[in-house]
Design an enzyme around this catalytic site. Structure first.
Site, PDB file in Angstrom:
ATOM      1  CG  HIS A  20     -12.814  16.978  -2.051  1.00  0.00           C
ATOM      2  ND1 HIS A  20     -11.560  16.937  -2.630  1.00  0.00           N
ATOM      3  CD2 HIS A  20     -12.902  18.188  -1.470  1.00  0.00           C
ATOM      4  CE1 HIS A  20     -10.935  18.079  -2.418  1.00  0.00           C
ATOM      5  NE2 HIS A  20     -11.730  18.858  -1.715  1.00  0.00           N
TER       6      HIS A  20
ATOM      7  CE1 TYR B   5     -10.238  21.290   1.807  1.00  0.00           C
ATOM      8  CE2 TYR B   5     -12.162  20.202   0.879  1.00  0.00           C
ATOM      9  CZ  TYR B   5     -11.036  20.992   0.723  1.00  0.00           C
ATOM     10  OH  TYR B   5     -10.695  21.489  -0.514  1.00  0.00           O
TER      11      TYR B   5
ATOM     12  CG  HIS C  92       3.172  12.477  -1.060  1.00  0.00           C
ATOM     13  ND1 HIS C  92       2.467  11.762  -1.991  1.00  0.00           N
ATOM     14  CD2 HIS C  92       3.587  11.574  -0.130  1.00  0.00           C
ATOM     15  CE1 HIS C  92       2.466  10.476  -1.659  1.00  0.00           C
ATOM     16  NE2 HIS C  92       3.146  10.331  -0.533  1.00  0.00           N
TER      17      HIS C  92
ATOM     18  NE  ARG D 126      -3.332   8.366  -8.241  1.00  0.00           N
ATOM     19  CZ  ARG D 126      -4.340   8.736  -7.422  1.00  0.00           C
ATOM     20  NH1 ARG D 126      -5.384   9.384  -7.927  1.00  0.00           N
ATOM     21  NH2 ARG D 126      -4.330   8.458  -6.151  1.00  0.00           N
TER      22      ARG D 126
HETATM   23 FE1  HAS Z   1      -6.766  17.951  -3.294  1.00  0.00          FE
HETATM   24  C1  HAS Z   1      -6.900  15.251  -5.471  1.00  0.00           C
HETATM   25  C2  HAS Z   1      -8.477  19.860  -5.546  1.00  0.00           C
HETATM   26  C3  HAS Z   1      -6.793  20.581  -1.052  1.00  0.00           C
HETATM   27  C4  HAS Z   1      -5.760  15.811  -0.789  1.00  0.00           C
HETATM   28  N1  HAS Z   1      -6.379  15.934  -3.154  1.00  0.00           N
HETATM   29  C5  HAS Z   1      -6.475  15.008  -4.175  1.00  0.00           C
HETATM   30  C6  HAS Z   1      -6.106  13.715  -3.668  1.00  0.00           C
HETATM   31  C7  HAS Z   1      -5.828  13.860  -2.323  1.00  0.00           C
HETATM   32  C8  HAS Z   1      -5.989  15.267  -2.020  1.00  0.00           C
HETATM   33  C9  HAS Z   1      -5.441  12.777  -1.337  1.00  0.00           C
HETATM   34  O1  HAS Z   1     -10.072  19.467  -8.095  1.00  0.00           O
HETATM   35  C10 HAS Z   1      -6.021  12.425  -4.479  1.00  0.00           C
HETATM   36  C11 HAS Z   1      -7.254  11.589  -4.382  1.00  0.00           C
HETATM   37  C12 HAS Z   1      -7.063  10.304  -5.160  1.00  0.00           C
HETATM   38  O2  HAS Z   1      -6.471   9.369  -4.601  1.00  0.00           O
HETATM   39  O3  HAS Z   1      -7.452  10.264  -6.317  1.00  0.00           O
HETATM   40  N2  HAS Z   1      -7.445  19.871  -3.327  1.00  0.00           N
HETATM   41  C13 HAS Z   1      -8.102  20.460  -4.340  1.00  0.00           C
HETATM   42  C14 HAS Z   1      -8.388  21.854  -3.998  1.00  0.00           C
HETATM   43  C15 HAS Z   1      -7.902  22.054  -2.737  1.00  0.00           C
HETATM   44  C16 HAS Z   1      -7.334  20.806  -2.306  1.00  0.00           C
HETATM   45  C17 HAS Z   1      -9.078  22.872  -4.840  1.00  0.00           C
HETATM   46  N3  HAS Z   1      -6.332  18.166  -1.316  1.00  0.00           N
HETATM   47  C18 HAS Z   1      -6.431  19.327  -0.584  1.00  0.00           C
HETATM   48  C19 HAS Z   1      -6.103  19.061   0.792  1.00  0.00           C
HETATM   49  C20 HAS Z   1      -5.819  17.713   0.870  1.00  0.00           C
HETATM   50  C21 HAS Z   1      -5.963  17.174  -0.465  1.00  0.00           C
HETATM   51  C22 HAS Z   1      -6.130  20.099   1.884  1.00  0.00           C
HETATM   52  C23 HAS Z   1      -5.426  16.870   2.031  1.00  0.00           C
HETATM   53  C24 HAS Z   1      -5.330  17.281   3.258  1.00  0.00           C
HETATM   54  N4  HAS Z   1      -7.512  17.631  -5.155  1.00  0.00           N
HETATM   55  C25 HAS Z   1      -8.217  18.533  -5.875  1.00  0.00           C
HETATM   56  C26 HAS Z   1      -8.689  17.894  -7.116  1.00  0.00           C
HETATM   57  C27 HAS Z   1      -8.238  16.580  -7.099  1.00  0.00           C
HETATM   58  C28 HAS Z   1      -7.513  16.433  -5.848  1.00  0.00           C
HETATM   59  C29 HAS Z   1      -9.483  18.493  -8.195  1.00  0.00           C
HETATM   60  C30 HAS Z   1      -8.477  15.492  -8.159  1.00  0.00           C
HETATM   61  C31 HAS Z   1      -7.309  15.341  -9.047  1.00  0.00           C
HETATM   62  C32 HAS Z   1      -7.528  14.175  -9.991  1.00  0.00           C
HETATM   63  O4  HAS Z   1      -7.817  14.434 -11.155  1.00  0.00           O
HETATM   64  O5  HAS Z   1      -7.401  13.013  -9.588  1.00  0.00           O
HETATM   65  C33 HAS Z   1      -8.030  23.344  -1.935  1.00  0.00           C
HETATM   66  O6  HAS Z   1      -8.704  23.100  -0.721  1.00  0.00           O
HETATM   67  C34 HAS Z   1      -6.709  23.994  -1.673  1.00  0.00           C
HETATM   68  C35 HAS Z   1      -6.857  25.370  -1.046  1.00  0.00           C
HETATM   69  C36 HAS Z   1      -5.606  25.759  -0.297  1.00  0.00           C
HETATM   70  C37 HAS Z   1      -4.926  26.878  -0.448  1.00  0.00           C
HETATM   71  C38 HAS Z   1      -3.677  27.116   0.340  1.00  0.00           C
HETATM   72  C39 HAS Z   1      -3.855  28.156   1.456  1.00  0.00           C
HETATM   73  C40 HAS Z   1      -2.586  28.279   2.231  1.00  0.00           C
HETATM   74  C41 HAS Z   1      -2.488  28.271   3.591  1.00  0.00           C
HETATM   75  C42 HAS Z   1      -1.121  28.326   4.205  1.00  0.00           C
HETATM   76  C43 HAS Z   1      -0.801  29.708   4.727  1.00  0.00           C
HETATM   77  C44 HAS Z   1       0.619  29.756   5.158  1.00  0.00           C
HETATM   78  C45 HAS Z   1       1.029  29.989   6.436  1.00  0.00           C
HETATM   79  C46 HAS Z   1       2.505  29.898   6.723  1.00  0.00           C
HETATM   80  C47 HAS Z   1       0.125  30.223   7.547  1.00  0.00           C
HETATM   81  C48 HAS Z   1      -5.368  27.916  -1.381  1.00  0.00           C
HETATM   82  C49 HAS Z   1      -3.664  28.199   4.486  1.00  0.00           C
HETATM   83  C50 HAS Z   1       3.116  31.237   6.905  1.00  0.00           C
HETATM   84  C51 HAS Z   1       4.530  31.016   7.271  1.00  0.00           C
HETATM   85  C52 HAS Z   1       5.350  31.978   7.640  1.00  0.00           C
HETATM   86  C53 HAS Z   1       6.736  31.604   7.972  1.00  0.00           C
HETATM   87  C54 HAS Z   1       4.965  33.372   7.734  1.00  0.00           C
END
Ligand code: HAS
Length: 572
Positions: free
Chosen positions: A244, A248, A397, A458
Site C-alpha cells: 500500500h 503513495y 488505472h 480481474r
Molecule cells: Fe488504491 C487497491 C484504497 C489511492 C493504487 N490501489 C489498489 C491497487 C492499486 C492501487 C495498484 O481500500 C491494486 C493492488 C492490487 O494489485 O491488488 N486507494 C485506496 C484509497 C486511496 C487509494 C482509500 N490507490 C490509490 C493511489 C494509487 C492506488 C493514489 C496509486 C498511485 N486501493 C484501495 C483499496 C484497495 C486498493 C482498499 C484494495 C482493493 C481490493 O480489494 O483489492 C486514497 O488514497 C484516495 C484518496 C484520493 C482522493 C482524491 C483527491 C483528489 C485530488 C485531485 C484534485 C484535483 C485537481 C485538479 C488538483 C480523495 C488530490 C483540478 C483541475 C482543475 C482543472 C481545476
C-alpha cells in the site's frame, strides 16, 4: 478569491530569501545522471505499455498472443511484464531521477556523495536485468504481486532485492545531502520542493522492509530449494506492508509537482507551503499501517485488525483532500492573475495549450474519480463486492496509470528538454498525447469498473472465458477501444520523447527552466515542526507498532510453512 501576499522574507524584510532562488545550474554530470534514470524509466514504460493493449484486445475477442510466441508465451507472462515494468520499474527509476533533480535544484547544491547515488542507480540497473531475464524466459510469470504459492526463479527475487537496495542507497544519498544543506543553512526552512521527495524517500525505506523480509527469509530460500515450503498468508501480510505505501511512493512525486511546480507553470504561486508539508508528513505516518485493506477477505487476519486498518485507511484520505484544496487554490490564484474570472470561469485561463500543464491537470481531474473509487474499496462491506474483480484494475488505472503516469509524462515534457538543452519536439503532438491518454483511460477504466460490478474477475483473459455472460460483451469491447486509444497515446509519447532527444541543441534561453513555484506566504513563516523529521518518524514508528505489531507477532509465531507451491506451472 482575494489573497494577501506576505512580502518575500516574511514579516522580517531583512531575512534572506534562500528558498525561492532557482539560480543553481545543474552540472553536465548531474544532467547525465538524471537522464540515465529517465532512459531506463521511459524504456520500461514503452515495453510495459505495449503489453497493455494485448490484454485489452484479448478482452474484445482479438487474441494476439498466439502470434507473439515465443516472445510472449501466455497472457500471464504479458501481464507480469506489464505490471513489473510499468508499476515497479518506470515509477522507481523516474522517482529516483526526479528526486535527484529536486534535491540539487531545490537545495542549490550538488549531491553530498554523488558516487553513493551512482552506486545505488547501477545496483538498481543490475537488479532490473536480473529480474528481467526470468520474466522474459517465462520462469517468473507471477505477476507484480508475486504471491506464493506461485513460485518464480530465484533470479526474479534476487533482482527485485537489488532494485530495492539500490533505491535505499539512492535515498541515503538524498538524506545526507539534505543534512549537509541544513548544516550550511541553520534556521532556514528546507525548500518544500526538496523536502517533499525526501520525505517520500524516508517513507519508502520504512515501507520496503516488508518485501525485504519476505524475500530474504522466505521466498528466496524457497526458490533456491533451501526450504521446502512457504506460508502464503504471512507472505501476503509482508507484501501489503509494502504494497500500500508503494502507491503513495508513486503518488508523492506527482504531488510534489502539483504543489511545487504546476503553480509556477500556470503563472501562480503555491497557496500554502505549510499545508503542502503537512500533507507529506501525514503520508509518512499513515501510508504504511493500512495494508490489511488489501486483505479484507484473507481468512488468516482477525476482523479487529481489518477494522483498525479500515479506519486508518480513511485517515489517508485527509492528506489528499488537503492536496485537492491547496492545489486547486494555487491554480485559481494563477488563473485569476492571468485575468480569469467567475466561480469556475477562471479554469479557462489556465494554460491548457502547454502540454506539460494539460497532462498534469487532466491527470489530477481523473484522480478525483480514482480517489472516490479508493474510498469505496476501503469500505469493508463494499470491498467484498469489488475485491478481485475487474473494478480493481479500473481503480488503479485512474490512480497509478493516470494521476501518476500522466503527471510524470507531463513532467518529462519540460524535464527531458531541460537536461538535454533542447526544446520539446512538437508541443501539439504532446498535447494530443495527453488528451488521448485522458479519453482512452476514461473509456477503459469506466468499462473495467462496470465489469467488476457485474462480477468479472480481474487477472483473467476474459475474451475467451466460457463463463462470461452476454451482458459483459459491450463493456469488454469498450476495454479494447480504450486500450487502442491508449496504444496510440503511448506511441505518440515515445515519438515526442525520441524526436526531442535526437533534435539539435538550442540556445540556453530557449531551453525550458525547472519550474519551481514560490509560495504565497514565505516558507520561513511555516512552523518549525513542519520542517523536522524526528517527531514524524517517531509517530510513524509508534503507529506501525500498534497497527502491525500484534499481527506480526501472531503470524510469525504461528508461521505455517506448509505450502510447497504447485509442482506444475499454473499459467502454462
Ligand atoms: Fe488504491 C487497491 C484504497 C489511492 C493504487 N490501489 C489498489 C491497487 C492499486 C492501487 C495498484 O481500500 C491494486 C493492488 C492490487 O494489485 O491488488 N486507494 C485506496 C484509497 C486511496 C487509494 C482509500 N490507490 C490509490 C493511489 C494509487 C492506488 C493514489 C496509486 C498511485 N486501493 C484501495 C483499496 C484497495 C486498493 C482498499 C484494495 C482493493 C481490493 O480489494 O483489492 C486514497 O488514497 C484516495 C484518496 C484520493 C482522493 C482524491 C483527491 C483528489 C485530488 C485531485 C484534485 C484535483 C485537481 C485538479 C488538483 C480523495 C488530490 C483540478 C483541475 C482543475 C482543472 C481545476
Amino acid at each position: 478569491m482575494t489573497v494577501v501576499e506576505e512580502p518575500v522574507g516574511g514579516s522580517d524584510p531583512t531575512r534572506v530569501d534562500r528558498n525561492f532562488d532557482t539560480g543553481y545550474e545543474l552540472s553536465q554530470d548531474e544532467k547525465r545522471f538524471i537522464g540515465q534514470h529517465m532512459i531506463v524509466a521511459i524504456a520500461a514504460l514503452t515495453i510495459g505499455s505495449l503489453m497493455g493493449p494485448l490484454q485489452s484486445f484479448q478482452f474484445g475477442g482479438l487474441d494476439l498472443y498466439p502470434y507473439l510466441e515465443p516472445i510472449i508465451q501466455s497472457y500471464y507472462q504479458g501481464l507480469t511484464l506489464h505490471g513489473v515494468l510499468n508499476a515497479l520499474v518506470w515509477t522507481t527509476f523516474f522517482i529516483t531521477g526526479f528526486t535527484t533533480l529536486t534535491t540539487v535544484k531545490g537545495l542549490r547544491r550538488p549531491l553530498a556523495y554523488p558516487k553513493l547515488n551512482k552506486f545505488g542507480f547501477w545496483l538498481m540497473v543490475v537488479g532490473l536485468v536480473t529480474t528481467a531475464v526470468p520474466i522474459l524466459t517465462d520462469s517468473a510469470s507471477v505477476l507484480y504481486t508475486f504471491y506464493p504459492p506461485l513460485k518464480a526463479s530465484w533470479a526474479f527475487y534476487a533482482g527485485l532485492t537489488l532494485v530495492v537496495v539500490g533505491s535505499w542507497i539512492e535515498g541515503y544519498g538524498f538524506f545526507l545531502t539534505l543534512a549537509a544543506w541544513r548544516k550550511e543553512n541553520r534556521g532556514v526552512r528546507s525548500p518544500f520542493i526538496s523536502l517533499g521527495p525526501i520525505i517520500n524517500a524516508a517513507m519508502w525505506q520504512i515501507a520496503t522492509l516488508g518485501v525485504a523480509v519476505s524475500i530474504l527469509t522466505m521466498l528466496l530460500p524457497w526458490s533456491l530449494g533451501l526450504i521446502d515450503n512457504t506460508d502464503p498468508e504471512l507472505a501476503r501480510t509482508y507484501f501489503w506492508f509494502t504494497g500500500h505505501p508503494l502507491v503513495y511512493f508513486w503518488l508523492l512525486p506527482a504531488y510534489t509537482s502539483w504543489y511545487g511546480m504546476l503553480p509556477k507553470q500556470v503563472g501562480g504561486k503555491l497557496f500554502s507551503d505549510s499545508m503542502a508539508r503537512l500533507a507529506f508528513w501525514m503520508f509518512l505516518i499513515v501510508s504504511v499501517p493500512v495494508g490489511f485493506h488489501h486483505q479484507f477477505v484473507d481468512p488468516g487476519v482477525p476482523e479487529t485488525w481489518k477494522y483498525i486498518h479500515a479506519i486508518l485507511t480513511y485517515s489517508v484520505f485527509f492528506p489528499s483532500m488537503i492536496t485537492a484544496f491547496t492545489v486547486i487554490a494555487s491554480l485559481e490564484y494563477g488563473a485569476r492573475r492571468n485575468g480569469g474570472t467567475g466561480l469556475v470561469g477562471w479554469i479557462r485561463k489556465l494554460p491548457w495549450t502547454d502540454p506539460s500543464v494539460a497532462a498534469q491537470l487532466l491527470a489530477a481531474i481523473l484522480f478525483m474519480f480514482g480517489g472516490i473509487g479508493g474510498l469505496t474499496n476501503a469500505s469493508y462491506n463494499l470491498n467484498l463486492v469489488i475485491h478481485n474483480t475487474a473494478w480493481v484494475p479500473g481503480h488503479f488505472h485512474l490512480t497509478v496509470a493516470t494521476a501518476v503516469t500522466l503527471s510524470f509524462m507531463g513532467i518529462t515534457y519540460w524535464l527531458v528538454p531541460h537536461i538535454m538543452g533542447k526544446q520539446l519536439f512538437s508541443p501539439t503532438t504532446a498535447l494530443v498525447q495527453a488528451w488521448t491518454w485522458f479519453v482512452g483511460m476514461i473509456i477503459f477504466s469506466n468499462a473495467m469498473h462496470v465489469l467488476g460490478l457485474l462480477g468479472a474477475p480481474r487477472r483473467s483473459p476474459l475474451g475467451d472465458a466460457a463463463y462470461a455472460p452476454e451482458e459483459w460483451n459491450g463493456h469488454l469491447l469498450r476495454v479494447s477501444i480504450g486500450g487502442a486509444i491508449l496504444l496510440v497515446s503511448v506511441l505518440l509519447y515515445v515519438y515526442v520523447m525520441v524526436r526531442t532527444a535526437i533534435s539539435k541543441k538550442v540556445e540556453p534561453a530557449l531551453v525550458p527552466e525547472v519550474p519551481i513555484a514560490e509560495s504565497i506566504r514565505h516558507p520561513q513563516l511555516t512552523p518549525v515542526w513542519l520542517d523536522r523529521f524526528k517527531p514524524w518518524l517517531i509517530a510513524a514508528a509508534l503507529l506501525l507498532v500498534i497497527a502491525y505489531g500484534p499481527q506480526f507477532v501472531d503470524q510469525i509465531f504461528n508461521m505455517n510453512l506448509n505450502s510447497p507451491g504447485p509442482d506444475f506451472v499454473p499459467w502454462k
